[in-house]
Design a protein around this motif. Structure first.
Motif, PDB file in Angstrom:
ATOM      1  N   LEU A 161       0.859  -1.180   0.000  1.00 56.10           N
ATOM      2  CA  LEU A 161       0.000   0.000   0.000  1.00 56.10           C
ATOM      3  C   LEU A 161       0.895   1.228   0.000  1.00 56.10           C
ATOM      4  CD1 LEU A 161      -2.737   1.463   0.251  1.00 56.10           C
ATOM      5  CD2 LEU A 161      -2.493   1.278   2.747  1.00 56.10           C
ATOM      6  N   THR A 167      -1.924   7.393  -4.325  1.00 56.34           N
ATOM      7  CA  THR A 167      -2.057   6.127  -3.602  1.00 56.34           C
ATOM      8  C   THR A 167      -2.352   4.994  -4.563  1.00 56.34           C
ATOM      9  OG1 THR A 167      -3.205   4.968  -1.824  1.00 56.34           O
ATOM     10  CG2 THR A 167      -4.534   6.440  -3.159  1.00 56.34           C
ATOM     11  N   ILE A 168      -1.905   3.793  -4.193  1.00 57.74           N
ATOM     12  CA  ILE A 168      -2.196   2.593  -4.963  1.00 57.74           C
ATOM     13  C   ILE A 168      -1.977   1.385  -4.062  1.00 57.74           C
ATOM     14  CG2 ILE A 168       0.171   2.330  -5.827  1.00 57.74           C
ATOM     15  CD1 ILE A 168      -1.008   1.296  -8.463  1.00 57.74           C
ATOM     16  N   ALA A 169      -2.753   0.345  -4.271  1.00 57.72           N
ATOM     17  CA  ALA A 169      -2.519  -0.954  -3.645  1.00 57.72           C
ATOM     18  C   ALA A 169      -2.191  -1.929  -4.759  1.00 57.72           C
ATOM     19  CB  ALA A 169      -3.741  -1.423  -2.864  1.00 57.72           C
ATOM     20  N   ARG A 180      -4.271  -4.834  -8.824  1.00 57.85           N
ATOM     21  CA  ARG A 180      -4.096  -3.500  -8.266  1.00 57.85           C
ATOM     22  C   ARG A 180      -5.451  -2.873  -7.978  1.00 57.85           C
ATOM     23  NH1 ARG A 180      -1.894   0.746 -12.492  1.00 57.85           N
ATOM     24  NH2 ARG A 180      -3.149   2.168 -11.227  1.00 57.85           N
ATOM     25  N   ALA A 181      -5.439  -1.860  -7.121  1.00 59.92           N
ATOM     26  CA  ALA A 181      -6.635  -1.081  -6.844  1.00 59.92           C
ATOM     27  C   ALA A 181      -6.204   0.358  -6.604  1.00 59.92           C
ATOM     28  CB  ALA A 181      -7.377  -1.620  -5.622  1.00 59.92           C
ATOM     29  N   ALA A 182      -7.066   1.296  -6.997  1.00 63.26           N
ATOM     30  CA  ALA A 182      -6.764   2.735  -6.923  1.00 63.26           C
ATOM     31  C   ALA A 182      -5.582   3.048  -7.850  1.00 63.26           C
ATOM     32  CB  ALA A 182      -6.510   3.180  -5.493  1.00 63.26           C
ATOM     33  N   ASP A 190      -8.167   9.341  -6.237  1.00 60.04           N
ATOM     34  CA  ASP A 190      -7.139   8.739  -5.380  1.00 60.04           C
ATOM     35  C   ASP A 190      -7.401   9.133  -3.930  1.00 60.04           C
ATOM     36  OD1 ASP A 190      -5.671   7.158  -6.977  1.00 60.04           O
ATOM     37  OD2 ASP A 190      -3.921   8.451  -7.117  1.00 60.04           O
ATOM     38  N   GLU A 275     -10.849   4.312   2.827  1.00 58.99           N
ATOM     39  CA  GLU A 275     -10.530   4.206   1.400  1.00 58.99           C
ATOM     40  C   GLU A 275      -9.251   3.399   1.187  1.00 58.99           C
ATOM     41  OE1 GLU A 275     -11.949   5.042  -1.376  1.00 58.99           O
ATOM     42  OE2 GLU A 275     -13.690   6.129  -0.606  1.00 58.99           O
ATOM     43  N   SER A 278      -9.858  -0.257   2.005  1.00 59.56           N
ATOM     44  CA  SER A 278     -10.686  -0.923   0.987  1.00 59.56           C
ATOM     45  C   SER A 278      -9.864  -1.260  -0.254  1.00 59.56           C
ATOM     46  CB  SER A 278     -11.893  -0.053   0.619  1.00 59.56           C
ATOM     47  OG  SER A 278     -11.487   1.118  -0.068  1.00 59.56           O
ATOM     48  N   SER A 279      -8.852  -0.444  -0.567  1.00 57.30           N
ATOM     49  CA  SER A 279      -7.977  -0.756  -1.706  1.00 57.30           C
ATOM     50  C   SER A 279      -7.188  -2.037  -1.439  1.00 57.30           C
ATOM     51  CB  SER A 279      -7.008   0.407  -1.963  1.00 57.30           C
ATOM     52  OG  SER A 279      -7.696   1.562  -2.377  1.00 57.30           O
TER      53      SER A 279
END
Length: 362
Positions: A161, A167-169, A180-182, A190, A275, A278-279
Motif C-alpha cells: 500500500l 495512492t495505490i494498492a 491493483r486497486a486505486a 485517489d 478508502e 478498501s484498496s
C-alpha cells in the motif's frame, strides 16, 4: 526522445575515459553496476548498486555507490518530455557520482508511477534501449512494484500500500498473478492519498466560507500556512499551480487539526483510512492472498508519507487496524530500504532468475 537529444548529460563519460589509467580507474571500469529508479509524482530517486554475484548472500546493509534525486517522472503529471528528462538526468548523475559509465551497467529497473498498461512499459523500454547498450537488461514496472520489493528484499509476493502524494494498492501471488486497486490519479479519485486528503480539506474550507458546511479550524490553519487572509484567495492559490504534490503538502495541516479534535479534519482522515483499507482489501481478496478461510499470513508493505506516524493521529496504524479485522494473518512491514533500492533488488532477482533458467536449459 532520441539517444543524443540530451548528449550533454553524458559528457562526464568522456571525461572519465580521459582520466589517468591508474589501479582505481581499472577497478571502477571493470565493476558492473545495477541502477534502481523509483519515479514518483513528487520526485525521482536513482541508486547505483554494485552487481553482486548470485553465489553470494545479499549483504546487510546493501552497498549503495551513489544516490541521486530529480524531479517528477510521472508522464501523466508533467508530460512525457519532462518525465524523460528527469529520468535521464537522475540516471546520468548516479553513474557520474559512482565513477561509472553506461558501459558498466548490467541492468536497469525503472519503477515509475504512471506505468499502468503494457503500452506504457513498451514505450519506456524503447526509450531506454536508445540510451543503453543492447546487452543491458531493462525492466519497467509501476512504482508500487519497487515499493513492495523494498519490504520483501526483491521478492514479488504479498501486497503493498503506497499512500504519499498519490495512492495505490498492488499485489502479487507466488505464481506471478497480480492485481491493483486505486492509483488512477486525482481526477478519478485517489482518495486516501496526500492529495486526496488535502483537496478535501480545501473543499471543506470553501464550503464553510460559503455557509454550505460546518465551521472548521482547517480554515485558519490552512490560511496561516499559505499566508493568505481570506478563503476567497484559495481559489487563486489553487489554480495558479494545481500540481498534485503542491496540494498534498497541506497534509500535515489536516493531521494537526485532527490532533486538535477538529471534527471536519477527523472525518476527512477517517474516510481516508477506510478508502486505503478498501484498496488493500480488494487486492487481497482478488488474489486470495489470505487463503480460502481468510486467515493465511501474507506480507503487507506500507510506504508513503501518509502512512508515517503523525502525532496522536497515526493514519498508518488506523489503516492496519482496519485491515487486520478482515485479515488476521496480515503481516505489516515498514521497509528498511527505500523503493529505489527495491527497484535495484528487483533487477538483481530478475537477473538471477534468468541465469538459473539459462543454466537449466544448457
Amino acid at each position: 526522445m532520441k539517444r543524443y537529444r540530451n548528449r550533454r548529460i553524458w559528457d562526464f563519460e568522456h571525461e572519465l575515459n580521459m582520466v589517468d589509467r591508474d589501479d582505481d580507474y581499472d577497478v571502477k571500469k571493470a565493476r558492473k553496476v545495477i541502477l534502481g529508479i523509483d519515479g514518483g509524482t513528487a520526485h525521482t530517486v536513482c541508486i547505483c548498486m554494485p552487481f553482486i554475484p548470485f553465489t553470494h548472500h545479499l549483504p546487510d546493509p546493501l552497498p549503495v555507490l551513489a544516490r541521486t534525486v530529480a524531479g517528477c517522472s510521472n508522464h501523466n503529471s508533467v508530460g512525457e518530455t519532462a518525465a524523460r528528462e528527469s529520468l535521464e538526468q537522475v540516471m546520468a548523475d548516479a553513474l557520474a557520482r559512482s565513477g561509472s559509465t553506461r558501459s558498466s551497467v548490467e541492468a536497469v529497473c525503472l519503477s515509475v508511477s504512471g506505468v499502468n498498461h503494457p503500452t506504457d512499459q513498451h514505450r519506456i523500454l524503447n526509450w531506454l534501449r536508445e540510451i543503453f547498450a543492447s546487452d543491458v537488461r531493462l525492466f519497467v514496472e509501476n512504482d508500487a512494484v519497487a515499493a513492495l520489493a523494498s519490504g520483501t528484499m526483491g521478492k514479488l509476493h504479498g501486497c503493498v500500500l503506497i499512500a504519499g502524494t498519490g495512492t495505490i494498492a498492488y499485489g502479487f501471488t507466488e505464481d506471478g498473478r497480480q492485481a491493483r486497486a486505486a492509483g488512477a490519479g486525482p481526477v478519478l479519485g485517489d482518495w486516501g492519498s496526500g492529495y486526496g486528503i488535502a483537496a478535501q480539506a480545501l473543499t471543506a474550507v470553501i464550503r464553510a466560507h460559503d455557509g454550505r458546511g460546518p465551521l472548521t479550524t482547517l480554515t485558519t490553519s490552512i490560511l496561516d500556512t499559505l499566508k493568505l487572509s481570506s478563503p476567497d484567495q484559495l481559489i487563486g492559490w489553487t489554480y495558479a499551480d494545481p500540481s498534485w504534490a503542491r496540494i498534498a503538502e497541506l497534509l500535515p495541516v489536516v493531521v494537526s487539526c485532527a490532533d486538535a479534535m477538529d471534527p471536519v479534519a477527523i472525518d476527512i482522515l477517517y474516510n481516508s483510512v477506510h478508502e486505503l483499507a478498501s484498496s488493500v482489501k480488494a487486492v487481497v481478496e482478488r488474489l486470495e492472498l489470505c487463503g480460502e478461510d481468510g486467515k493465511d499470513e501474507f506480507p503487507l508493505v506500507m510506504v508513503g508519507s501518509v502512512l508515517e506516524a503523525n502525532k496522536r493521529w497515526d493514519i498508518g496504524n488506523q489503516v492496519m487496524s482496519c485491515i487486520s479485522k478482515h485479515f488476521p494473518g496480515v503481516l505489516p512491514i515498514r521497509p528498511k530500504v527505500e523503493p529505489a533500492v527495491g527497484a535495484a533488488l528487483l533487477a538483481w532477482n530478475f537477473l538471477m532468475k534468468h541465469s538459473h533458467q539459462e543454466a537449466l536449459g544448457s
